[in-house]
Write an enzyme that holds these catalytic residues in place. Sequence first.
Site, PDB file in Angstrom:
ATOM      1  N   ILE A 183       0.858  -1.181   0.000  1.00  0.00           N
ATOM      2  CA  ILE A 183       0.000   0.000   0.000  1.00  0.00           C
ATOM      3  C   ILE A 183       0.898   1.236   0.000  1.00  0.00           C
ATOM      4  O   ILE A 183       1.641   1.462   0.963  1.00  0.00           O
ATOM      5  CB  ILE A 183      -0.932  -0.001   1.232  1.00  0.00           C
ATOM      6  CG1 ILE A 183      -1.796  -1.268   1.209  1.00  0.00           C
ATOM      7  CG2 ILE A 183      -1.795   1.262   1.251  1.00  0.00           C
ATOM      8  CD1 ILE A 183      -2.633  -1.477   2.452  1.00  0.00           C
ATOM      9  N   GLU A 184       0.840   1.982  -1.106  1.00  0.00           N
ATOM     10  CA  GLU A 184       1.750   3.116  -1.270  1.00  0.00           C
ATOM     11  C   GLU A 184       1.071   4.438  -0.920  1.00  0.00           C
ATOM     12  O   GLU A 184      -0.121   4.482  -0.590  1.00  0.00           O
ATOM     13  CB  GLU A 184       2.271   3.104  -2.717  1.00  0.00           C
ATOM     14  CG  GLU A 184       3.009   1.802  -3.010  1.00  0.00           C
ATOM     15  CD  GLU A 184       3.560   1.706  -4.415  1.00  0.00           C
ATOM     16  OE1 GLU A 184       3.154   2.502  -5.288  1.00  0.00           O
ATOM     17  OE2 GLU A 184       4.398   0.812  -4.633  1.00  0.00           O
ATOM     18  N   GLU A 216       4.194  -8.062   2.871  1.00  0.00           N
ATOM     19  CA  GLU A 216       4.531  -8.962   3.984  1.00  0.00           C
ATOM     20  C   GLU A 216       4.119  -8.344   5.311  1.00  0.00           C
ATOM     21  O   GLU A 216       3.541  -8.991   6.183  1.00  0.00           O
ATOM     22  CB  GLU A 216       6.049  -9.232   4.017  1.00  0.00           C
ATOM     23  CG  GLU A 216       6.578  -9.964   2.801  1.00  0.00           C
ATOM     24  CD  GLU A 216       7.041  -9.032   1.694  1.00  0.00           C
ATOM     25  OE1 GLU A 216       6.407  -7.977   1.495  1.00  0.00           O
ATOM     26  OE2 GLU A 216       8.026  -9.368   1.023  1.00  0.00           O
TER      27      GLU A 216
HETATM   28  N1  THU Z   1       7.419  -4.469  -1.975  1.00  0.00           N
HETATM   29  C1  THU Z   1       6.693  -5.364  -1.232  1.00  0.00           C
HETATM   30  O1  THU Z   1       5.510  -5.153  -0.972  1.00  0.00           O
HETATM   31  N2  THU Z   1       7.316  -6.487  -0.810  1.00  0.00           N
HETATM   32  C2  THU Z   1       8.585  -6.852  -1.158  1.00  0.00           C
HETATM   33  O2  THU Z   1       9.036  -7.915  -0.763  1.00  0.00           O
HETATM   34  C3  THU Z   1       9.404  -5.965  -2.005  1.00  0.00           C
HETATM   35  C4  THU Z   1       8.818  -4.635  -2.282  1.00  0.00           C
HETATM   36  C5  THU Z   1       6.727  -3.286  -2.505  1.00  0.00           C
HETATM   37  C6  THU Z   1       7.072  -1.957  -1.911  1.00  0.00           C
HETATM   38  C7  THU Z   1       6.628  -1.024  -3.023  1.00  0.00           C
HETATM   39  O3  THU Z   1       5.229  -0.775  -2.896  1.00  0.00           O
HETATM   40  C8  THU Z   1       6.852  -1.825  -4.296  1.00  0.00           C
HETATM   41  O4  THU Z   1       6.974  -3.171  -3.880  1.00  0.00           O
HETATM   42  C9  THU Z   1       8.073  -1.415  -5.080  1.00  0.00           C
HETATM   43  O5  THU Z   1       9.174  -1.292  -4.260  1.00  0.00           O
END
Ligand code: THU
Length: 130
Positions: free
Chosen positions: A41-42, A53
């Site tokens: 979630i950004e 995770e």
């Molecule tokens: N991201 C994850 O959700 N889990 C990971 O193991 C690696 C990175 C997400 C963070 C961000 O929203 C996007 O992937 C790109 O970095």
Amino acid sequence: MKKLIELAKENAKNAYVPYSHFPVSAVLELKNGEIYKGVNIENAAYGLANCAERSALFAAYSNGVKKEQIKRIVVYTDHDYFVSPCGSCRQVMRELMEEESQVILANNLGEVKILRNVDLLPFGFTKEDL
Ligand code: THU
């Protein structure tokens, strides 16, 4: 295992990723078979992004789950390669899951890589160090 991966794949559509366009989905399975799901979630303030995770683990803990109850976590991305959990997630998984719990990476080729939680953070900082 196949069912968990299918669930994770289906859940990837819930990722909120307007900036990276990089959906990640995580499914946490308890020893009693219960499931907790999470996605990344950004935010426009980029540094506030929460990884899949941690979303899954925080959802479980928010509902009363304890580390002893957790069996494994599946992390799915829609790519033909494996995506490895970031350092922040490794630290959080090390604290909120047992050392021997499995961290299972899954990709869109149907391949899986099974890792031990403790192996993802060698010589990690834990509450035993405090
Ligand atoms: N991201 C994850 O959700 N889990 C990971 O193991 C690696 C990175 C997400 C963070 C961000 O929203 C996007 O992937 C790109 O970095």
